[in-house]
Motif scaffolding. Structure first.
Motif, PDB file in Angstrom:
ATOM      1  N   TRP A 272       0.781  -1.005   0.058  1.00 11.56           N
ATOM      2  CA  TRP A 272       0.198   0.095   0.008  1.00 11.56           C
ATOM      3  C   TRP A 272       0.971   1.339  -0.062  1.00 11.56           C
ATOM      4  O   TRP A 272       1.921   1.158   0.300  1.00 11.56           O
ATOM      5  CB  TRP A 272      -0.948  -0.074   1.112  1.00 11.56           C
ATOM      6  N   VAL A 273       0.227   2.274  -0.554  1.00  2.59           N
ATOM      7  CA  VAL A 273       0.878   3.534  -0.416  1.00  2.59           C
ATOM      8  C   VAL A 273      -0.082   4.641  -0.012  1.00  2.59           C
ATOM      9  O   VAL A 273      -1.075   4.778   0.042  1.00  2.59           O
ATOM     10  CB  VAL A 273       1.242   4.057  -1.867  1.00  2.59           C
TER      11      VAL A 273
ATOM     12  N   LEU B 239      -1.742  11.300  -5.333  1.00  2.00           N
ATOM     13  CA  LEU B 239      -2.140   9.842  -5.485  1.00  2.00           C
ATOM     14  C   LEU B 239      -3.242   9.839  -4.275  1.00  2.00           C
ATOM     15  O   LEU B 239      -3.179  10.029  -3.060  1.00  2.00           O
ATOM     16  CB  LEU B 239      -1.083   9.128  -4.639  1.00  2.00           C
ATOM     17  N   ALA B 240      -4.470   9.640  -4.927  1.00  2.41           N
ATOM     18  CA  ALA B 240      -5.987   9.690  -4.103  1.00  2.41           C
ATOM     19  C   ALA B 240      -6.125   8.325  -3.589  1.00  2.41           C
ATOM     20  O   ALA B 240      -5.898   7.393  -4.225  1.00  2.41           O
ATOM     21  CB  ALA B 240      -7.071  10.216  -5.098  1.00  2.41           C
ATOM     22  N   ALA B 241      -6.873   8.341  -2.337  1.00  6.64           N
ATOM     23  CA  ALA B 241      -7.069   6.985  -1.797  1.00  6.64           C
ATOM     24  C   ALA B 241      -8.088   6.304  -2.560  1.00  6.64           C
ATOM     25  O   ALA B 241      -8.876   7.024  -3.220  1.00  6.64           O
ATOM     26  CB  ALA B 241      -7.480   7.415  -0.396  1.00  6.64           C
ATOM     27  N   GLY B 242      -7.854   5.030  -2.659  1.00  8.74           N
ATOM     28  CA  GLY B 242      -8.905   4.172  -3.660  1.00  8.74           C
ATOM     29  C   GLY B 242      -8.294   3.815  -4.905  1.00  8.74           C
ATOM     30  O   GLY B 242      -8.593   2.882  -5.416  1.00  8.74           O
TER      31      GLY B 242
ATOM     32  N   THR C  44      16.315  -9.907 -10.871  1.00  4.28           N
ATOM     33  CA  THR C  44      15.049 -10.267 -11.314  1.00  4.28           C
ATOM     34  C   THR C  44      14.288  -9.169 -10.792  1.00  4.28           C
ATOM     35  O   THR C  44      14.734  -8.417 -10.109  1.00  4.28           O
ATOM     36  CB  THR C  44      14.533 -11.705 -10.769  1.00  4.28           C
ATOM     37  N   GLU C  45      12.725  -9.228 -11.220  1.00  7.29           N
ATOM     38  CA  GLU C  45      12.000  -7.956 -10.731  1.00  7.29           C
ATOM     39  C   GLU C  45      10.609  -8.772 -10.518  1.00  7.29           C
ATOM     40  O   GLU C  45      10.177  -9.584 -10.857  1.00  7.29           O
ATOM     41  CB  GLU C  45      12.048  -6.994 -11.763  1.00  7.29           C
ATOM     42  N   ARG C  46       9.859  -7.881  -9.927  1.00 11.66           N
ATOM     43  CA  ARG C  46       8.210  -8.290  -9.282  1.00 11.66           C
ATOM     44  C   ARG C  46       7.626  -6.839  -9.523  1.00 11.66           C
ATOM     45  O   ARG C  46       7.818  -6.116  -8.817  1.00 11.66           O
ATOM     46  CB  ARG C  46       8.185  -8.888  -8.151  1.00 11.66           C
ATOM     47  N   THR C  47       6.688  -6.885 -10.621  1.00 12.53           N
ATOM     48  CA  THR C  47       5.771  -5.810 -10.645  1.00 12.53           C
ATOM     49  C   THR C  47       4.474  -6.018 -10.067  1.00 12.53           C
ATOM     50  O   THR C  47       3.676  -6.968 -10.390  1.00 12.53           O
ATOM     51  CB  THR C  47       5.305  -5.425 -12.057  1.00 12.53           C
ATOM     52  N   LEU C  48       4.050  -5.108  -9.274  1.00 15.39           N
ATOM     53  CA  LEU C  48       2.601  -5.440  -8.379  1.00 15.39           C
ATOM     54  C   LEU C  48       1.756  -3.981  -8.596  1.00 15.39           C
ATOM     55  O   LEU C  48       2.363  -2.728  -9.017  1.00 15.39           O
ATOM     56  CB  LEU C  48       2.995  -5.819  -7.021  1.00 15.39           C
ATOM     57  N   GLN C  49       0.500  -3.948  -8.094  1.00 15.78           N
ATOM     58  CA  GLN C  49      -0.391  -2.919  -7.771  1.00 15.78           C
ATOM     59  C   GLN C  49      -0.430  -2.708  -6.352  1.00 15.78           C
ATOM     60  O   GLN C  49      -0.695  -3.682  -5.617  1.00 15.78           O
ATOM     61  CB  GLN C  49      -1.639  -3.261  -8.335  1.00 15.78           C
ATOM     62  N   ALA C  50      -0.214  -1.319  -5.875  1.00 15.18           N
ATOM     63  CA  ALA C  50      -0.142  -1.114  -4.464  1.00 15.18           C
ATOM     64  C   ALA C  50      -1.650  -0.242  -4.192  1.00 15.18           C
ATOM     65  O   ALA C  50      -1.430   0.704  -5.033  1.00 15.18           O
ATOM     66  CB  ALA C  50       1.129  -0.472  -4.062  1.00 15.18           C
ATOM     67  N   GLU C  51      -2.534  -0.553  -3.357  1.00 11.38           N
ATOM     68  CA  GLU C  51      -3.384   0.176  -2.971  1.00 11.38           C
ATOM     69  C   GLU C  51      -3.038   1.798  -2.339  1.00 11.38           C
ATOM     70  O   GLU C  51      -2.164   1.575  -1.369  1.00 11.38           O
ATOM     71  CB  GLU C  51      -4.388  -0.532  -2.133  1.00 11.38           C
ATOM     72  N   VAL C  52      -3.616   2.617  -2.804  1.00 10.76           N
ATOM     73  CA  VAL C  52      -3.448   3.950  -1.899  1.00 10.76           C
ATOM     74  C   VAL C  52      -4.489   4.225  -1.122  1.00 10.76           C
ATOM     75  O   VAL C  52      -5.636   3.996  -1.377  1.00 10.76           O
ATOM     76  CB  VAL C  52      -3.624   5.077  -3.118  1.00 10.76           C
ATOM     77  N   ARG C  53      -3.818   4.442   0.265  1.00 13.82           N
ATOM     78  CA  ARG C  53      -4.775   4.686   1.127  1.00 13.82           C
ATOM     79  C   ARG C  53      -4.583   5.942   2.238  1.00 13.82           C
ATOM     80  O   ARG C  53      -3.400   6.327   2.128  1.00 13.82           O
ATOM     81  CB  ARG C  53      -4.344   3.798   2.620  1.00 13.82           C
TER      82      ARG C  53
END
Length: 297
Positions: free
Chosen positions: A172-173, A254-257, A274-283
């Motif tokens: 999360w961010v 960066l808006a919450a949600g 190596t690398e890993r790409t992911l999606q982080a929720e903005v809180r």
């Protein structure tokens, strides 16, 4: 990724346990590269509901997984397909009550082999037999379903080339407002074979770095670090007030949600990247709250 769904033949009886009372039989999180040699170590958390001991464990090997060895356990008999074969069942059976896996004692059962060459997700059913009852760990989530299952099959992510074998939980961010130039990103990382986090990037930030916060002369200060070690099998937390990812030179609020992409870069003991790409929720986090410690550079 492709999903490979495997199931055990139906067995006569199941342990009638409440889901909350069950401890999963599973594999280490994080996955492993396609086509690589892999030690599939299944961890048993405790015996079936109402039972005193686990007396047998059977693993149905997936198609595409080529077995090289099933590791014996002292005091247990072992049956397994011949080395080099694919599919079939590996079964450990306690030779006596004294050698059974007691109560809440954790036990590891290992099958060595070579993973399929095609990336995807393997769901591997496991049959746990106890002195009272048995459990088939064979439930597989439906596409897009994130609900917890009562008896999930063991899950193994077979990774494409260049993808880091690192499990990322709860990324999360912290949300920002207009004009704010930086914020933090947080998560929990675990690498089954160990790794080192050496870099990070995101399209929403001009600069992204791994930072550490620590006390210096009575003041909490933040500084960038060259890398963060992930010991094999251990969870490492990136959290407010400690290690974290710092996103700077933000290109937009960066808006919450919403969610933002993060790419984490890792290095193994041999120096391979190596690398890993992911999606982080903005809180949204309340000012001065537990997630917002003061700091200085």
């Amino acid at each position: 990724m492709n999903r490979i769904h495997l199931s055990l033949p139906l067995l006569a009886s199941l342990c009638l346990a409440a889901p909350a009372a069950l401890a999963h039989v599973g594999l280490p999180a994080g996955g492993a590269p396609a086509g690589s040699s892999y030690d599939a170590t299944f961890t048993v958390g405790h015996a079936c509901q109402g039972a005193q001991a686990t007396t047998a464990l059977a693993v149905q090997l997936p198609a595409g997984f080529r077995i090289t060895e099933a590791v014996p356990r002292p005091g247990w008999t072992l049956t397994a397909p011949p080395a080099g074969s694919q599919g079939g069942e590996v079964r450990w059976t306690a030779a006596s009550a004294a050698s059974a896996l007691r109560g809440h004692d954790k036990g590891a059962f290992t099958v060595r082999g070579v993973l399929p060459a095609t990336p995807g997700v393997l769901y591997i059913p496991v049959h746990q037999v106890c002195d009272v009852g048995e459990v088939r760990w064979d439930q597989v989530p439906a596409a897009g379903d994130t609900a917890k299952l009562a008896r999930p099959a063991a899950r193994l992510e077979v990774l494409a080339a260049g993808t880091a074998a690192v499990d990322v939980k709860n990324p999360w961010v912290r949300a920002t407002v207009a004009g704010q130039g930086g914020t933090g990103a947080f998560m929990t990382l675990q690498a089954p074979a160990g790794a080192r986090l050496v870099g990070v990037s995101s399209p929403v930030a001009g600069v992204a770095e791994v930072h550490e916060m620590k006390m210096d002369g009575g003041t909490m200060r933040m500084r960038p670090i060259a890398g963060l070690d992930l010991p094999p099998g251990q969870s490492v937390q990136l959290a407010p007030g400690g290690y974290h990812v710092m996103l700077m030179d933000l290109k937009e609020p960066l808006a919450a949600g919403r969610s933002i992409p993060l790419t984490l870069r890792f290095e193994d003991a041999a120096g391979a990247r190596t690398e890993r790409t992911l999606q982080a929720e903005v809180r949204q986090v309340a000012p001065g709250g537990a997630h917002a410690p003061a700091h200085q550079h």
